[in-house]
Each structure stands twice: as structure tokens, then as C-alpha cells.
Scaffold this active site. Structure first.
Site, PDB file in Angstrom:
ATOM      1  CG  PHE A  76      -5.933   6.586  10.149  1.00  0.00           C
ATOM      2  CD1 PHE A  76      -5.492   7.512   9.913  1.00  0.00           C
ATOM      3  CD2 PHE A  76      -7.141   6.262  10.708  1.00  0.00           C
ATOM      4  CE1 PHE A  76      -6.287   8.770  10.055  1.00  0.00           C
ATOM      5  CE2 PHE A  76      -8.173   7.279  10.773  1.00  0.00           C
ATOM      6  CZ  PHE A  76      -7.472   8.544  10.481  1.00  0.00           C
ATOM      7  CG  MET A  86      -8.603   6.851   2.694  1.00  0.00           C
ATOM      8  SD  MET A  86      -7.884   6.764   4.183  1.00  0.00           S
ATOM      9  CE  MET A  86      -6.914   5.275   4.159  1.00  0.00           C
ATOM     10  CG  ASP A 132      -5.960  -3.249   3.332  1.00  0.00           C
ATOM     11  OD1 ASP A 132      -5.005  -2.816   3.627  1.00  0.00           O
ATOM     12  OD2 ASP A 132      -6.758  -2.373   2.544  1.00  0.00           O
ATOM     13  CG  MET A 169     -11.596  -3.452   5.206  1.00  0.00           C
ATOM     14  SD  MET A 169     -10.119  -3.065   4.331  1.00  0.00           S
ATOM     15  CE  MET A 169      -9.173  -1.973   5.478  1.00  0.00           C
ATOM     16  CG  HIS A 190      -9.167  -0.131  -0.285  1.00  0.00           C
ATOM     17  ND1 HIS A 190      -8.815  -0.379   1.127  1.00  0.00           N
ATOM     18  CD2 HIS A 190     -10.608  -0.538   0.007  1.00  0.00           C
ATOM     19  CE1 HIS A 190      -9.369  -0.507   1.913  1.00  0.00           C
ATOM     20  NE2 HIS A 190     -10.760  -0.560   1.379  1.00  0.00           N
ATOM     21  CG  ASP A 207      -4.980   2.135   0.787  1.00  0.00           C
ATOM     22  OD1 ASP A 207      -5.919   1.643   0.758  1.00  0.00           O
ATOM     23  OD2 ASP A 207      -3.889   1.753   1.162  1.00  0.00           O
ATOM     24  CB  SER A 256      -0.990  -0.071   1.202  1.00  0.00           C
ATOM     25  OG  SER A 256      -1.309   1.465   1.299  1.00  0.00           O
ATOM     26  CG  HIS A 286      -4.008  -1.716  -1.535  1.00  0.00           C
ATOM     27  ND1 HIS A 286      -4.952  -2.604  -1.610  1.00  0.00           N
ATOM     28  CD2 HIS A 286      -4.219  -0.906  -0.484  1.00  0.00           C
ATOM     29  CE1 HIS A 286      -5.797  -2.081  -0.943  1.00  0.00           C
ATOM     30  NE2 HIS A 286      -5.509  -1.219   0.046  1.00  0.00           N
ATOM     31  CG  MET A 325     -11.387   2.759   2.235  1.00  0.00           C
ATOM     32  SD  MET A 325      -9.739   2.761   3.123  1.00  0.00           S
ATOM     33  CE  MET A 325      -8.577   3.040   1.845  1.00  0.00           C
ATOM     34  N   GLY A 360       1.145  -2.166   4.313  1.00  0.00           N
ATOM     35  CA  GLY A 360       1.746  -0.745   3.941  1.00  0.00           C
ATOM     36  C   GLY A 360       3.034  -0.757   4.653  1.00  0.00           C
TER      37      GLY A 360
HETATM   38  C1  DX5 Z   1      -6.119   1.151   5.673  1.00  0.00           C
HETATM   39  C2  DX5 Z   1      -5.661   1.010   4.204  1.00  0.00           C
HETATM   40  C3  DX5 Z   1      -4.645  -0.078   4.209  1.00  0.00           C
HETATM   41  C4  DX5 Z   1      -3.473   0.551   4.838  1.00  0.00           C
HETATM   42  C5  DX5 Z   1      -2.693  -0.762   5.548  1.00  0.00           C
HETATM   43  O1  DX5 Z   1      -7.408   1.917   5.716  1.00  0.00           O
HETATM   44  O2  DX5 Z   1      -6.677   0.263   3.442  1.00  0.00           O
HETATM   45  O3  DX5 Z   1      -4.520  -0.369   2.813  1.00  0.00           O
HETATM   46  O4  DX5 Z   1      -2.538   1.285   3.982  1.00  0.00           O
HETATM   47  O5  DX5 Z   1      -1.488  -0.337   5.952  1.00  0.00           O
HETATM   48  P1  DX5 Z   1      -0.717  -1.232   7.123  1.00  0.00           P
HETATM   49  O6  DX5 Z   1      -0.316  -2.624   6.388  1.00  0.00           O
HETATM   50  O7  DX5 Z   1       0.283  -0.449   7.669  1.00  0.00           O
HETATM   51  O8  DX5 Z   1      -1.864  -1.692   8.165  1.00  0.00           O
HETATM   52 ZN    ZN Z   2      -6.377  -0.489   1.523  1.00  0.00          ZN
END
Ligand code: DX5
Ligand code: ZN
Length: 226
Positions: A142, A36, A174, A136, A65, A34, A9, A32, A67, A196
Site C-alpha cells: 500500500f 501486485m 520505496d 523496502m 516493481h 507497482d 509511483s 515506478h 510484488m 508515491g
Molecule cells: C508499496 C509500493 C510503493 C508505494 C509507495 O508497496 O511498493 O511503491 O507506492 O507509496 P508512498 O510513497 O506513498 O509510500
Molecule cells: Zn513499489
């Protein structure tokens, strides 16, 4: 062996040097991304124009992804941008079957995500409409959060339903994926892993990807799918 997929990510990457950050994970299966909107989750990242630039320079396919609220309205535009895979949240779609079909018709793989407390059972009848189910393993919003073990039974139930149905749906997880938690998620039935902080927090992201790949690949069981 079921070879797993590792999708780092870029939420944990250096956002001012994204092109270089993408090169650091060029051995991964996909990146990946993200997205948001500060409505569906209490955080704001990037929108379609930046995603399109990432798509233009990335050495590996994009796994978006979303969100975002009102996925029915906004997700198709990401498929139009030519992304390999677009994942919307079930909680943010009024018509998930229609949306999944729309993503596929525009040339993307269709993914659907479930927050930790959202059960998979109401969606089992639409598995054939999906290429990927994202379970998830943290509350979305985050990076750097701890893996929620309470999601493991849901991963197992989803795995059993997918294997039983013969639908070729990959299970992605994830949130909080590390060299330790990836083993539990893989044993439960996940085959695509987002990481991530475990990748971008490492001194050598390529080595971290290889270690995660080793830990996340499990002996072949039944009709397990990629
Ligand atoms: C969180 C994201 C993830 C996030 C994962 O809402 O969807 O993709 O980046 O980060 P880590 O691997 O650090 O939990
Ligand atoms: Zn994600």
C-alpha cells in the site's frame, strides 16, 4: 554531489487518467509501476497488458516493481515488454540468480527487492548479478505508509558491501519517502528514491520532484554508485 534519481509511483496517481498522470511527472528519472497480485501482497493493481500500454505512452523509462508470487515464472514477460528495469522480490523467487540473468538477457536492468525484515546478507554474493537492490522501507502492498527507520542499518550495510565489492548496484528505497525521510535514507546510502504520495499528493508534482531531488542528493562519498 551524487545526483539521485526520483521515481514517482503511479500507485498514488489517478488510474483513470494514467496518460495525463504520466505527463505530470515527465521531469522524473523513471516511473515506478507497482504490480501486485493479491497473493504476495494483500492488494491488487495492474498486470502486464496495462503495463505495456503505460510503456507505450510514457515520456520516461519504466521501473517495474513486481510484488507477485512465483516471480521466476512471471517476471521475464515484463522484460520482454521492453521495460528499462524489472524488480522482483527475493522472497518470491526460488532461483534469484537465474532470474536476474534472464531479465538482463532479455534487455532489462535486473532489480531485486527485500521486504523490511529480510536481511541483505544472504544475497551479498549475488550483487554483481543485479543492477539495483530495492530495500523496502515499508511493508509492501500500500501507498501512504510511514517510513520504517529500522531499515536504515540494512541500507548502510548494503551500501558498505556494494562499495567494497565495486559492483555497480544502485540502492533504491520505496515506501514512506518524504522531503524529511529522504535525507535519512540518502545518508544511509540510497540513491534511487520511489515516492508515491509525496509526489502525486502534492499540488505541483514537478515541484515536489525537484524538492525531493535536492534533499536526496548527497555529497560524493567514496565509490558511491548510481
Ligand atoms: C508499496 C509500493 C510503493 C508505494 C509507495 O508497496 O511498493 O511503491 O507506492 O507509496 P508512498 O510513497 O506513498 O509510500
Ligand atoms: Zn513499489
Amino acid at each position: 554531489m551524487t545526483q539521485c534519481c526520483i521515481n514517482p509511483s503511479i500507485l498514488s496517481a489517478d488510474f483513470v487518467n494514467l496518460e495525463a498522470e504520466l505527463q505530470r511527472i515527465s521531469t522524473a528519472d523513471a516511473v515506478h509501476v507497482d504490480v501486485m497480485d493479491n497473493h504476495f501482497v494483500p492488494n491488487l493493481t495492474i498486470g502486464l497488458p496495462v503495463v505495456q500500454r503505460i510503456q507505450a505512452v510514457s515520456p520516461i523509462p519504466l521501473d517495474a516493481h513486481l510484488m507477485i508470487a512465483d516471480a521466476d515464472r512471471w517476471a521475464p514477460g515484463f522484460a520482454d515488454a521492453g521495460l528499462a528495469s524489472v524488480t522482483f522480490h527475493a522472497e518470491a523467487s526460488l532461483a534469484p540468480v537465474k532470474l536476474a540473468r534472464e531479465l538482463r538477457s532479455r534487455g532489462s536492468k535486473a532489480g531485486m527487492a527485500l521486504r523490511p525484515a529480510t536481511p541483505v546478507e544472504p544475497y551479498l554474493d549475488m550483487l554483481t548479478e543485479l543492477d539495483m537492490l530495492l530495500i523496502m522501507t515499508v511493508e509492501p502492498g500500500f501507498g501512504g505508509q510511514a517510513f520504517l527507520d529500522l531499515t536504515l542499518p540494512k541500507i548502510r550495510r548494503a551500501r558498505a558491501a556494494i562499495d567494497g565489492s565495486g559492483a555497480g548496484v544502485a540502492i533504491q528505497v520505496d515506501g514512506g519517502i518524504t522531503e524529511e525521510t529522504i535525507v535519512r535514507a540518502a545518508e544511509a546510502g540510497a540513491t534511487v528514491f520511489v515516492a508515491g504520495s509525496a509526489v502525486y499528493g502534492a499540488d505541483d508534482p514537478a515541484a515536489a520532484i525537484e524538492r525531493l531531488r535536492g534533499q536526496g542528493s548527497r555529497p560524493l562519498r567514496g565509490a558511491s554508485t548510481e
